[in-house]
Design a protein around this motif. Structure first.
Motif, PDB file in Angstrom:
ATOM      1  N   UNK A  27       0.828  -1.212   0.000  1.00 50.87           N
ATOM      2  CA  UNK A  27       0.000   0.000   0.000  1.00 50.87           C
ATOM      3  C   UNK A  27       0.857   1.256   0.000  1.00 50.87           C
ATOM      4  N   UNK A  28       1.918   1.243   0.795  1.00 56.11           N
ATOM      5  CA  UNK A  28       2.839   2.383   0.834  1.00 56.11           C
ATOM      6  C   UNK A  28       3.460   2.607  -0.546  1.00 56.11           C
ATOM      7  N   UNK A  29       3.877   1.521  -1.187  1.00 59.76           N
ATOM      8  CA  UNK A  29       4.441   1.606  -2.537  1.00 59.76           C
ATOM      9  C   UNK A  29       3.449   2.268  -3.492  1.00 59.76           C
ATOM     10  N   UNK A  30       2.207   1.841  -3.448  1.00 57.85           N
ATOM     11  CA  UNK A  30       1.186   2.419  -4.338  1.00 57.85           C
ATOM     12  C   UNK A  30       0.994   3.907  -4.055  1.00 57.85           C
ATOM     13  N   UNK A  31       1.159   4.300  -2.806  1.00 57.30           N
ATOM     14  CA  UNK A  31       0.949   5.703  -2.430  1.00 57.30           C
ATOM     15  C   UNK A  31       2.097   6.613  -2.851  1.00 57.30           C
ATOM     16  N   UNK A  32       3.330   6.121  -2.816  1.00 62.34           N
ATOM     17  CA  UNK A  32       4.485   6.983  -3.118  1.00 62.34           C
ATOM     18  C   UNK A  32       5.102   6.716  -4.490  1.00 62.34           C
ATOM     19  N   UNK A  33       4.640   5.706  -5.182  1.00 59.53           N
ATOM     20  CA  UNK A  33       5.237   5.256  -6.438  1.00 59.53           C
ATOM     21  C   UNK A  33       5.271   6.343  -7.505  1.00 59.53           C
ATOM     22  N   UNK A  34       6.395   6.389  -8.214  1.00 62.18           N
ATOM     23  CA  UNK A  34       6.580   7.304  -9.334  1.00 62.18           C
ATOM     24  C   UNK A  34       6.630   6.574 -10.685  1.00 62.18           C
ATOM     25  N   UNK A  35       7.010   5.282 -10.668  1.00 62.14           N
ATOM     26  CA  UNK A  35       7.169   4.499 -11.909  1.00 62.14           C
ATOM     27  C   UNK A  35       7.106   3.008 -11.560  1.00 62.14           C
ATOM     28  N   UNK A  36       6.605   2.202 -12.486  1.00 58.37           N
ATOM     29  CA  UNK A  36       6.480   0.746 -12.292  1.00 58.37           C
ATOM     30  C   UNK A  36       5.576   0.416 -11.106  1.00 58.37           C
ATOM     31  N   UNK A  37       4.486   1.141 -10.983  1.00 57.85           N
ATOM     32  CA  UNK A  37       3.622   1.034  -9.805  1.00 57.85           C
ATOM     33  C   UNK A  37       2.907  -0.309  -9.669  1.00 57.85           C
ATOM     34  N   UNK A  38       2.865  -1.098 -10.725  1.00 57.82           N
ATOM     35  CA  UNK A  38       2.271  -2.434 -10.642  1.00 57.82           C
ATOM     36  C   UNK A  38       3.326  -3.509 -10.388  1.00 57.82           C
ATOM     37  N   UNK A  39       4.557  -3.094 -10.120  1.00 62.07           N
ATOM     38  CA  UNK A  39       5.672  -4.005  -9.866  1.00 62.07           C
ATOM     39  C   UNK A  39       5.369  -4.864  -8.649  1.00 62.07           C
ATOM     40  N   UNK A  40       5.650  -6.143  -8.742  1.00 63.60           N
ATOM     41  CA  UNK A  40       5.533  -7.046  -7.606  1.00 63.60           C
ATOM     42  C   UNK A  40       6.783  -6.863  -6.755  1.00 63.60           C
ATOM     43  N   UNK A  41       6.647  -6.192  -5.626  1.00 65.08           N
ATOM     44  CA  UNK A  41       7.800  -5.839  -4.802  1.00 65.08           C
ATOM     45  C   UNK A  41       8.564  -7.060  -4.315  1.00 65.08           C
ATOM     46  N   UNK A  42       9.872  -6.921  -4.302  1.00 63.59           N
ATOM     47  CA  UNK A  42      10.744  -7.928  -3.705  1.00 63.59           C
ATOM     48  C   UNK A  42      10.968  -7.496  -2.258  1.00 63.59           C
ATOM     49  N   UNK A  43      10.326  -8.143  -1.331  1.00 62.00           N
ATOM     50  CA  UNK A  43      10.371  -7.734   0.073  1.00 62.00           C
ATOM     51  C   UNK A  43      11.643  -8.260   0.728  1.00 62.00           C
ATOM     52  N   UNK A  66      13.345   7.544  -0.210  1.00 65.21           N
ATOM     53  CA  UNK A  66      13.601   7.900   1.189  1.00 65.21           C
ATOM     54  C   UNK A  66      13.165   9.349   1.426  1.00 65.21           C
ATOM     55  N   UNK A  67      13.558  10.241   0.534  1.00 65.59           N
ATOM     56  CA  UNK A  67      13.201  11.654   0.687  1.00 65.59           C
ATOM     57  C   UNK A  67      11.694  11.871   0.634  1.00 65.59           C
ATOM     58  N   UNK A  68      11.013  11.200  -0.279  1.00 67.47           N
ATOM     59  CA  UNK A  68       9.551  11.317  -0.375  1.00 67.47           C
ATOM     60  C   UNK A  68       8.905  10.888   0.935  1.00 67.47           C
ATOM     61  N   UNK A  69       9.326   9.732   1.452  1.00 66.02           N
ATOM     62  CA  UNK A  69       8.713   9.214   2.675  1.00 66.02           C
ATOM     63  C   UNK A  69       9.064  10.065   3.893  1.00 66.02           C
ATOM     64  N   UNK A  70      10.315  10.497   4.014  1.00 69.02           N
ATOM     65  CA  UNK A  70      10.721  11.330   5.152  1.00 69.02           C
ATOM     66  C   UNK A  70       9.945  12.644   5.165  1.00 69.02           C
ATOM     67  N   UNK A  71       9.773  13.237   4.008  1.00 73.14           N
ATOM     68  CA  UNK A  71       9.014  14.479   3.930  1.00 73.14           C
ATOM     69  C   UNK A  71       7.568  14.256   4.383  1.00 73.14           C
ATOM     70  N   UNK A  72       6.967  13.187   3.925  1.00 76.66           N
ATOM     71  CA  UNK A  72       5.592  12.874   4.331  1.00 76.66           C
ATOM     72  C   UNK A  72       5.520  12.569   5.833  1.00 76.66           C
ATOM     73  N   UNK A  73       6.485  11.832   6.347  1.00 76.34           N
ATOM     74  CA  UNK A  73       6.512  11.505   7.776  1.00 76.34           C
ATOM     75  C   UNK A  73       6.561  12.762   8.636  1.00 76.34           C
ATOM     76  N   UNK A  74       7.368  13.731   8.211  1.00 77.05           N
ATOM     77  CA  UNK A  74       7.560  14.959   8.985  1.00 77.05           C
ATOM     78  C   UNK A  74       6.356  15.896   8.912  1.00 77.05           C
ATOM     79  N   UNK A  75       5.634  15.881   7.812  1.00 77.60           N
ATOM     80  CA  UNK A  75       4.556  16.843   7.595  1.00 77.60           C
ATOM     81  C   UNK A  75       3.149  16.280   7.796  1.00 77.60           C
TER      82      UNK A  75
END
Length: 128
Positions: A27-43, A66-75
């Motif tokens: 879900x996090x991937x779908x929310x922050x994704x910029x490209x290849x959003x249907x990619x099956x993540x390698x966890x 990392x920058x996208x998520x950190x910015x969202x975490x802070x704000x």
């Protein structure tokens, strides 16, 4: 066989991460994704065994996510709260790596047994 021998350009390896199979990571991937959003993540988590050419492709996106998520975490406390089950903050760099790899189109073989833990158990598990 040594793990390093099993890795090659286009075929990276990573230990199955403590969050392996988590729908929240997807879900996090779908929310922050910029490209290849249907990619099956390698966890995967550390250690990562990656050909240097693949790492060169992953690195700029690793930092981007990392920058996208950190910015969202802070704000946005709602964002942080939504993903508290996957320990945002502590896990952001791991998510950044797998998201960067997905963005770059680099697949990982998920393996078990290459990480040696001698200090603590995985988060959320009982100490043995």
């Amino acid at each position: 066989t040594h793990w390093i021998v099993k890795a090659s350009e286009g075929h990276a390896l990573g230990e199955a991460a403590w969050f392996h199979g988590s729908h929240l990571v997807t879900e996090l991937w779908k929310e922050v994704c910029q490209k290849n959003c249907d990619w099956d993540l390698d966890m995967v988590g550390v250690p990562y065994i990656v050909h240097r050419n693949d790492l060169a492709k992953i690195a700029p996106y690793f930092k981007l996510y990392i920058n996208i998520m950190k910015e969202r975490e802070e704000k946005d406390s709602a964002f942080l709260n939504k993903y508290k089950g996957i320990q945002m903050g502590w896990g952001t760099e791991m998510f950044g790596y797998i998201f960067g790899a997905a963005h770059a189109g680099i697949k990982h073989e998920v393996v078990h047994g290459i990480q040696r833990r001698d200090v603590s158990s995985r988060p959320g598990t009982k100490q043995e």
